[in-house]
Motif scaffolding. Structure first.
Motif, PDB file in Angstrom:
ATOM      1  N   HIS A   3       8.309   5.718  -2.827  1.00 56.33           N
ATOM      2  CA  HIS A   3       7.732   7.026  -3.152  1.00 56.33           C
ATOM      3  C   HIS A   3       6.803   6.969  -4.374  1.00 56.33           C
ATOM      4  N   GLN A   4       6.882   5.907  -5.160  1.00 59.30           N
ATOM      5  CA  GLN A   4       6.007   5.780  -6.332  1.00 59.30           C
ATOM      6  C   GLN A   4       4.782   4.905  -6.062  1.00 59.30           C
ATOM      7  N   ARG A   5       4.767   4.220  -4.940  1.00 62.59           N
ATOM      8  CA  ARG A   5       3.705   3.243  -4.685  1.00 62.59           C
ATOM      9  C   ARG A   5       2.313   3.865  -4.721  1.00 62.59           C
ATOM     10  N   GLU A   6       2.043   4.834  -3.906  1.00 60.91           N
ATOM     11  CA  GLU A   6       0.703   5.428  -3.849  1.00 60.91           C
ATOM     12  C   GLU A   6       0.313   6.127  -5.154  1.00 60.91           C
ATOM     13  N   PRO A   7       1.197   6.960  -5.739  1.00 59.61           N
ATOM     14  CA  PRO A   7       0.816   7.578  -7.018  1.00 59.61           C
ATOM     15  C   PRO A   7       0.540   6.546  -8.115  1.00 59.61           C
ATOM     16  N   MET A   8       1.322   5.465  -8.151  1.00 59.31           N
ATOM     17  CA  MET A   8       1.123   4.451  -9.183  1.00 59.31           C
ATOM     18  C   MET A   8      -0.189   3.698  -8.962  1.00 59.31           C
ATOM     19  N   LEU A   9      -0.494   3.360  -7.726  1.00 55.14           N
ATOM     20  CA  LEU A   9      -1.753   2.663  -7.458  1.00 55.14           C
ATOM     21  C   LEU A   9      -2.950   3.549  -7.805  1.00 55.14           C
ATOM     22  N   ALA A  10      -2.857   4.813  -7.477  1.00 56.73           N
ATOM     23  CA  ALA A  10      -3.945   5.739  -7.835  1.00 56.73           C
ATOM     24  C   ALA A  10      -4.108   5.819  -9.342  1.00 56.73           C
ATOM     25  N   LEU A  11      -3.000   5.896 -10.052  1.00 56.46           N
ATOM     26  CA  LEU A  11      -3.042   5.942 -11.516  1.00 56.46           C
ATOM     27  C   LEU A  11      -3.653   4.654 -12.075  1.00 56.46           C
ATOM     28  N   LEU A  12      -3.222   3.506 -11.577  1.00 58.08           N
ATOM     29  CA  LEU A  12      -3.733   2.229 -12.078  1.00 58.08           C
ATOM     30  C   LEU A  12      -5.240   2.101 -11.873  1.00 58.08           C
ATOM     31  N   ARG A  13      -5.724   2.618 -10.770  1.00 62.00           N
ATOM     32  CA  ARG A  13      -7.166   2.518 -10.491  1.00 62.00           C
ATOM     33  C   ARG A  13      -7.984   3.430 -11.397  1.00 62.00           C
ATOM     34  N   GLN A  14      -7.339   4.355 -12.075  1.00 62.87           N
ATOM     35  CA  GLN A  14      -8.024   5.226 -13.031  1.00 62.87           C
ATOM     36  C   GLN A  14      -8.100   4.607 -14.423  1.00 62.87           C
ATOM     37  N   LEU A  15      -7.287   3.585 -14.679  1.00 60.59           N
ATOM     38  CA  LEU A  15      -7.252   2.970 -16.003  1.00 60.59           C
ATOM     39  C   LEU A  15      -8.418   2.001 -16.186  1.00 60.59           C
TER      40      LEU A  15
END
Length: 188
Positions: free
Chosen positions: A130-142
């Motif tokens: 459940h954290q995979r997609e939100p975390m990947l989206a967040l990482l791509r913003q960094l």
């Protein structure tokens, strides 16, 4: 050459799943294509072992999940790599295959995150689904500096505290992430 070496893992992980993504000049036609026959992709697919099919599906899903800018970087690197002599390409492939599988698989996240994956792996390697997609989206913003800070934080956080760290990171608003990362890396 140095640039190709940095992107090689992405090419080797992603491009075999989508060979049509390489430039036409980089992909020599097969004997069947040269003879005018069009091979049936379904017959090739069904001839693959189930494990190979799963691997290709995973590679294709990883490719589709990349932002277009990352796909463009991979395409440019593929064209450059295709222009290298065969011996050089093979040497680069061997170097990549010499990497630990965890690190090779990290390159499926694209050039930017793949390069940082060895440092991020403790935090990302065991992500709940459940954290995979939100975390990947967040990482791509960094940006690169923030990814480096998160890498340091990931390395310094004990395993039993990583779930809480991920929850905290995901809860931080985008505008406050840079300060949060700076503060966290200074205190750990």
């Amino acid at each position: 050459m140095r640039r190709i070496e940095r992107l090689l893992p992405v090419l080797l992980v992603l491009l075999p799943a989508a060979p049509s993504l390489a430039t036409p000049a980089a992909v020599p036609p097969s004997a069947a294509h040269a003879a005018g026959a069009v091979p049936d992709p379904r017959s090739h697919w069904s001839a693959l072992a189930p494990a190979q099919q799963r691997e290709l599906r995973a590679r294709y899903a990883a490719w589709r999940a990349l932002p277009e800018s990352e796909r463009q970087r991979v395409r440019r690197a593929a064209a450059t790599m295709a222009a290298l002599p065969a011996a050089e390409r093979e040497a680069l492939r061997d170097r990549f295959l010499g990497l630990d599988r965890l690190h090779r698989d990290g390159w499926r996240l694209g050039p930017q995150l793949g390069a940082q994956y060895p440092k991020l792996q403790p935090l990302l390697g065991y992500l709940p689904e459940h954290q995979r997609e939100p975390m990947l989206a967040l990482l791509r913003q960094l940006d690169a500096a923030q990814l480096a800070q998160l890498g340091v934080l990931s390395q310094r956080t004990p395993p039993q505290e990583r779930d809480a760290l991920r929850d905290q990171l995901l809860a931080v608003p985008a505008a406050g992430r840079a300060d949060w990362l700076r503060q966290k890396t200074e205190t750990r």
